[in-house]
Write an enzyme that holds these catalytic residues in place. Structure first.
Site, PDB file in Angstrom:
ATOM      1  N   VAL A   1       3.921  18.752   8.068  1.00  0.00           N
ATOM      2  CA  VAL A   1       4.529  18.503   6.809  1.00  0.00           C
ATOM      3  C   VAL A   1       5.499  19.857   6.344  1.00  0.00           C
ATOM      4  O   VAL A   1       5.856  20.093   5.107  1.00  0.00           O
ATOM      5  CB  VAL A   1       3.362  18.855   5.386  1.00  0.00           C
ATOM      6  CG1 VAL A   1       2.226  17.708   5.757  1.00  0.00           C
ATOM      7  CG2 VAL A   1       2.498  20.123   5.786  1.00  0.00           C
TER       8      VAL A   1
ATOM      9  N   CYS B   1      -3.658  13.442  13.049  1.00  0.00           N
ATOM     10  CA  CYS B   1      -4.507  11.956  13.086  1.00  0.00           C
ATOM     11  C   CYS B   1      -4.112  11.439  14.517  1.00  0.00           C
ATOM     12  O   CYS B   1      -3.322  11.958  15.379  1.00  0.00           O
ATOM     13  CB  CYS B   1      -4.036  11.042  12.097  1.00  0.00           C
ATOM     14  SG  CYS B   1      -2.275  10.373  12.011  1.00  0.00           S
TER      15      CYS B   1
ATOM     16  N   ARG C   1      -8.320   0.293   5.160  1.00  0.00           N
ATOM     17  CA  ARG C   1      -7.395   1.304   4.594  1.00  0.00           C
ATOM     18  C   ARG C   1      -6.161   0.843   3.971  1.00  0.00           C
ATOM     19  O   ARG C   1      -5.580   1.076   3.095  1.00  0.00           O
ATOM     20  CB  ARG C   1      -6.743   2.296   5.620  1.00  0.00           C
ATOM     21  CG  ARG C   1      -7.977   3.535   5.840  1.00  0.00           C
ATOM     22  CD  ARG C   1      -7.383   4.742   6.773  1.00  0.00           C
ATOM     23  NE  ARG C   1      -6.047   5.018   6.457  1.00  0.00           N
ATOM     24  CZ  ARG C   1      -4.798   4.999   7.083  1.00  0.00           C
ATOM     25  NH1 ARG C   1      -4.814   5.155   8.276  1.00  0.00           N
ATOM     26  NH2 ARG C   1      -3.798   5.181   6.545  1.00  0.00           N
TER      27      ARG C   1
ATOM     28  N   LYS D   1       0.790  -1.308   0.123  1.00  0.00           N
ATOM     29  CA  LYS D   1       0.082  -0.131  -0.107  1.00  0.00           C
ATOM     30  C   LYS D   1       0.943   1.356  -0.027  1.00  0.00           C
ATOM     31  O   LYS D   1       0.677   2.285  -0.784  1.00  0.00           O
ATOM     32  CB  LYS D   1      -0.892   0.011   0.991  1.00  0.00           C
ATOM     33  CG  LYS D   1      -1.454   1.315   1.431  1.00  0.00           C
ATOM     34  CD  LYS D   1      -2.311   1.552   2.618  1.00  0.00           C
ATOM     35  CE  LYS D   1      -1.367   1.778   3.666  1.00  0.00           C
ATOM     36  NZ  LYS D   1      -1.223   3.409   4.224  1.00  0.00           N
ATOM     37  N   ASN D   2       1.949   1.145   0.772  1.00  0.00           N
ATOM     38  CA  ASN D   2       2.606   2.648   1.016  1.00  0.00           C
ATOM     39  C   ASN D   2       3.513   2.609  -0.214  1.00  0.00           C
ATOM     40  O   ASN D   2       3.947   3.855  -0.456  1.00  0.00           O
ATOM     41  CB  ASN D   2       3.560   2.402   2.272  1.00  0.00           C
ATOM     42  CG  ASN D   2       2.719   2.538   3.514  1.00  0.00           C
ATOM     43  OD1 ASN D   2       1.450   3.173   3.345  1.00  0.00           O
ATOM     44  ND2 ASN D   2       3.181   2.634   4.869  1.00  0.00           N
TER      45      ASN D   2
ATOM     46  N   ASP E   1       5.543   0.997  11.842  1.00  0.00           N
ATOM     47  CA  ASP E   1       4.159   0.323  11.519  1.00  0.00           C
ATOM     48  C   ASP E   1       3.880  -1.048  11.901  1.00  0.00           C
ATOM     49  O   ASP E   1       3.046  -1.795  11.621  1.00  0.00           O
ATOM     50  CB  ASP E   1       4.325   0.484   9.900  1.00  0.00           C
ATOM     51  CG  ASP E   1       3.611   1.767   9.380  1.00  0.00           C
ATOM     52  OD1 ASP E   1       3.267   2.624  10.320  1.00  0.00           O
ATOM     53  OD2 ASP E   1       3.799   1.809   8.256  1.00  0.00           O
TER      54      ASP E   1
ATOM     55  N   ARG F   1      -4.215  11.196   4.579  1.00  0.00           N
ATOM     56  CA  ARG F   1      -2.919  11.968   4.969  1.00  0.00           C
ATOM     57  C   ARG F   1      -1.972  11.956   3.763  1.00  0.00           C
ATOM     58  O   ARG F   1      -1.230  12.854   3.548  1.00  0.00           O
ATOM     59  CB  ARG F   1      -2.579  11.882   6.340  1.00  0.00           C
ATOM     60  CG  ARG F   1      -1.811  12.852   6.920  1.00  0.00           C
ATOM     61  CD  ARG F   1      -0.964  12.722   7.910  1.00  0.00           C
ATOM     62  NE  ARG F   1       0.158  13.688   8.106  1.00  0.00           N
ATOM     63  CZ  ARG F   1       0.983  13.929   7.491  1.00  0.00           C
ATOM     64  NH1 ARG F   1       1.221  12.928   6.572  1.00  0.00           N
ATOM     65  NH2 ARG F   1       1.853  14.905   7.408  1.00  0.00           N
TER      66      ARG F   1
ATOM     67  N   ARG G   1       1.404  14.860  12.882  1.00  0.00           N
ATOM     68  CA  ARG G   1       1.724  14.589  11.317  1.00  0.00           C
ATOM     69  C   ARG G   1       2.127  16.096  10.679  1.00  0.00           C
ATOM     70  O   ARG G   1       1.368  16.473   9.815  1.00  0.00           O
ATOM     71  CB  ARG G   1       0.745  13.883  10.770  1.00  0.00           C
ATOM     72  CG  ARG G   1       0.006  12.670  11.459  1.00  0.00           C
ATOM     73  CD  ARG G   1       1.028  11.627  11.350  1.00  0.00           C
ATOM     74  NE  ARG G   1       1.633  11.073  10.310  1.00  0.00           N
ATOM     75  CZ  ARG G   1       1.075   9.881   9.633  1.00  0.00           C
ATOM     76  NH1 ARG G   1       0.174   9.254  10.129  1.00  0.00           N
ATOM     77  NH2 ARG G   1       1.920   9.415   8.735  1.00  0.00           N
TER      78      ARG G   1
ATOM     79  N   ILE H   1       9.549   7.499  16.685  1.00  0.00           N
ATOM     80  CA  ILE H   1       8.998   8.204  15.517  1.00  0.00           C
ATOM     81  C   ILE H   1       7.427   8.628  15.443  1.00  0.00           C
ATOM     82  O   ILE H   1       7.201   9.950  15.346  1.00  0.00           O
ATOM     83  CB  ILE H   1       9.134   7.128  14.036  1.00  0.00           C
ATOM     84  CG1 ILE H   1      10.288   6.639  13.921  1.00  0.00           C
ATOM     85  CG2 ILE H   1       8.365   7.913  12.744  1.00  0.00           C
ATOM     86  CD1 ILE H   1      10.493   5.611  12.820  1.00  0.00           C
TER      87      ILE H   1
HETATM   88  C1  UD1 Z   1       5.141   6.805   5.917  1.00  0.00           C
HETATM   89  C2  UD1 Z   1       4.272   5.782   6.041  1.00  0.00           C
HETATM   90  C3  UD1 Z   1       3.737   5.581   7.363  1.00  0.00           C
HETATM   91  C4  UD1 Z   1       5.103   5.212   8.279  1.00  0.00           C
HETATM   92  C5  UD1 Z   1       5.869   6.396   8.308  1.00  0.00           C
HETATM   93  C6  UD1 Z   1       7.115   6.194   9.090  1.00  0.00           C
HETATM   94  C7  UD1 Z   1       3.223   6.018   3.770  1.00  0.00           C
HETATM   95  C8  UD1 Z   1       1.931   6.451   2.850  1.00  0.00           C
HETATM   96  N1  UD1 Z   1       2.901   6.059   5.200  1.00  0.00           N
HETATM   97  O1  UD1 Z   1       4.493   8.239   6.644  1.00  0.00           O
HETATM   98  O2  UD1 Z   1       2.756   4.236   7.298  1.00  0.00           O
HETATM   99  O3  UD1 Z   1       4.513   4.984   9.489  1.00  0.00           O
HETATM  100  O4  UD1 Z   1       6.201   6.846   6.864  1.00  0.00           O
HETATM  101  O5  UD1 Z   1       7.890   5.097   8.588  1.00  0.00           O
HETATM  102  O6  UD1 Z   1       4.132   5.594   3.372  1.00  0.00           O
HETATM  103  N2  UD1 Z   1       7.871  14.598  10.030  1.00  0.00           N
HETATM  104  C9  UD1 Z   1       7.917  16.074  10.218  1.00  0.00           C
HETATM  105  N3  UD1 Z   1       7.841  16.968   9.217  1.00  0.00           N
HETATM  106  C10 UD1 Z   1       7.605  16.538   8.080  1.00  0.00           C
HETATM  107  C11 UD1 Z   1       7.014  15.299   7.839  1.00  0.00           C
HETATM  108  C12 UD1 Z   1       7.359  14.185   8.875  1.00  0.00           C
HETATM  109  O7  UD1 Z   1       8.538  16.327  11.155  1.00  0.00           O
HETATM  110  O8  UD1 Z   1       7.211  17.493   7.283  1.00  0.00           O
HETATM  111  C13 UD1 Z   1       7.856  13.601  11.116  1.00  0.00           C
HETATM  112  C14 UD1 Z   1       6.777  12.910  11.600  1.00  0.00           C
HETATM  113  O9  UD1 Z   1       5.993  13.552  12.431  1.00  0.00           O
HETATM  114  C15 UD1 Z   1       7.308  11.389  11.988  1.00  0.00           C
HETATM  115  C16 UD1 Z   1       8.737  11.513  11.253  1.00  0.00           C
HETATM  116  O10 UD1 Z   1       9.000  12.715  10.486  1.00  0.00           O
HETATM  117  O11 UD1 Z   1       7.990  11.896  13.292  1.00  0.00           O
HETATM  118  C17 UD1 Z   1       8.619  10.521  10.123  1.00  0.00           C
HETATM  119  O12 UD1 Z   1       7.337  10.760   9.309  1.00  0.00           O
HETATM  120  P1  UD1 Z   1       7.353  10.452   7.762  1.00  0.00           P
HETATM  121  O13 UD1 Z   1       8.453   9.417   7.501  1.00  0.00           O
HETATM  122  O14 UD1 Z   1       6.966  11.812   6.859  1.00  0.00           O
HETATM  123  O15 UD1 Z   1       5.756   9.675   7.841  1.00  0.00           O
HETATM  124  P2  UD1 Z   1       5.067   9.524   6.336  1.00  0.00           P
HETATM  125  O16 UD1 Z   1       6.001   9.651   5.151  1.00  0.00           O
HETATM  126  O17 UD1 Z   1       3.975  10.617   6.412  1.00  0.00           O
END
Ligand code: UD1
Length: 432
Positions: free
Chosen positions: A123, A116, A403, A22-23, A311, A92, A121, A333
């Site tokens: 960006v 969430c 999901r 999925k990811n 995960d 998301r 979360r 994380i």
């Molecule tokens: C992806 C996966 C999710 C998994 C996560 C971590 C998908 C669709 N989802 O989510 O299942 O749990 O990786 O392996 O692939 N962060 C920031 N700023 C940002 C973005 C992230 O501080 O702009 C932080 C997050 O809060 C978290 C860490 O970075 O603590 C890692 O998150 P991230 O790798 O970005 O998760 P996703 O890519 O959203």
């Protein structure tokens, strides 16, 4: 809304084919926007997150056909650069449209994803990356308004945040950079197999990406991308979930096919440390997992790949709940990702959660209770606990599991579980 009724205590046995990831699918589907030629992607799991992504693509103006796990997408010129809140709020991961939209149209309007249940979360790293390529970013009415009137220009960007590298942030920057002028160097890139799969897909489209899977990814911008065919990698989290199911709920073990040994190393190592048997075939595409006669407690510290995946901590917590001794799970994380623990406690687990750490004292057995799924992987943990528990458990809010797990109830039935999906007409009022 559906609920799952699980009659616990029936031993699982047999063989299962693991679905496509999925990811990995989500950013690859979004990347189809990078060309006006058709792309054909196989082994896209039929789960609600991929369905949402395909709905968004078609609402933006792409033509989407889906049958038997294969998706064909064609995104003609003139597709919209603006997605509505209604379209993206359900998922998301829709943030991964940012990179392809900026690369193709040099502008986009994307609603800011909210938090969430597993945490805030943010960006900020996605925004920082696109700004580094020369884009202007404003926030208005809950939307990110981004444009790059002079196009995107390659540069060096460090993607490391306070919690390590970002997976979808790395994906977004890679997708934005493929059509940028010049070369982009992504430092502190995420090394997850899903990032590598996206890079492979983009390279098949004519991109020039080197180093995916390492800390530094180099993207040489090209003028145009073309159509291609691609098969998505196996879902390592679905595989890991069934590996835990084998350790918790089988006697003679489960055989899982269509897996990738390399992607499962951290999960397999932990199961072996905890006394279970994990045997891969020579090709590394099939594994047999059997429960150990003398299971032991364990320790998890979640980390970016190749470390232990966040995960997969909830599912392993369910196993630790019935493993003798004291186990410790620390999620660096997503430190708030412990909602499943309160539900597991309702089933008789002995868990204390404090400051991003769960301390689990193994009990002899769990007992059935009505429980509520709170997020995707937490619901998988509840299903595992219910399969092992004495009595019949009702898992409410099943949409969380839909999901990300393709045909979970069908797969469990094929392994001998007694599960039933029914319409949840009397969902208990857990939130009041
Ligand atoms: C992806 C996966 C999710 C998994 C996560 C971590 C998908 C669709 N989802 O989510 O299942 O749990 O990786 O392996 O692939 N962060 C920031 N700023 C940002 C973005 C992230 O501080 O702009 C932080 C997050 O809060 C978290 C860490 O970075 O603590 C890692 O998150 P991230 O790798 O970005 O998760 P996703 O890519 O959203």
């Amino acid at each position: 809304m559906d609920k799952l009724i699980v009659e616990g205590g029936h031993k699982l046995r047999g063989t299962l084919n693991i679905s496509g990831s999925k990811n990995a699918s989500l950013p690859i589907l979004a990347a189809a926007l990078l060309t006006d030629e058709p792309v054909r992607i196989s082994r896209v799991p039929d789960v609600s997150d991929t369905n949402y992504m395909l709905q968004i693509l078609s609402q933006l103006g792409a033509s989407v056909e889906r049958s038997s796990g294969t998706v064909r997408i064609e995104s003609p010129d003139g597709i919209s650069s603006s997605a509505s809140y209604d379209q993206v709020r359900k998922m998301r991961a829709s943030i991964c449209l940012l990179g392809p939209m900026m690369a193709r149209m040099h502008r986009c309007t994307l609603p800011l994803p909210g938090g969430c249940v597993i945490g805030d979360r943010p960006v900020d790293l996605h925004v920082r990356a696109i700004q580094a390529l020369g884009a202007r970013v404003r926030v208005k009415g809950g939307n990110l308004l981004i444009d790059a009137p002079n196009g995107l220009i390659g540069t060096t960007v460090d993607m490391r945040g306070d919690s390590g590298p970002t997976v979808l942030g790395t994906d977004n920057l890679m997708m934005a950079a493929v059509l940028a002028k010049g070369t982009t160097v992504i430092e502190s890139a995420a090394r997850e197999p899903e990032v590598v799969d996206l890079a492979d897909f983009l390279n098949k489209m004519g991109a020039r990406i080197e180093g995916a899977g390492s800390r530094t990814i180099t993207v040489h911008g090209v003028d145009k991308l073309h159509g291609c065919e691609h098969t998505v990698i196996p879902d390592r989290i679905e595989a890991g979930t069934f590996m835990v199911a084998a350790a918790m709920c089988s006697e003679e073990g489960l055989t899982l096919n269509r897996i990738c040994r390399k992607h499962l190393k951290a999960i397999a190592d932990l199961l072996v440390e905890c006394g279970h048997s994990v045997e891969f075939n020579e090709e590394g595409d099939s594994v047999v997992v059997k429960p150990g006669a003398h299971p032991r407690s364990g320790k998890i510290l979640t980390n970016p790949y190749p470390g232990y995946p966040t995960d997969m901590q909830a599912q392993m917590t369910a196993l630790f709940a019935i493993t003798p001794g004291i186990s410790v799970v620390r999620d660096t994380i997503f430190p708030q990702r412990f909602m499943h623990c309160s539900e597991l406690k309702r089933m008789g687990a002995n868990i204390k959660v404090d400051n991003g750490t769960a301390i689990i004292t193994g009990v002899e057995g769990l007992s059935a209770a009505p429980v509520m799924a709170s997020d995707l992987r937490a619901s998988a943990a509840l299903v595992l606990a219910a399969l092992a528990a004495e009595g019949t458990t009702e898992i409410h809010r099943l949409y969380h599991i839909d999901r990300g797990y393709e045909m979970l109830d069908e797969k469990l039935l094929s392994l001998g579980a007694r599960v039933r999906r029914v319409l949840d007409t009397e969902a208990p009022d857990f939130e009041s």
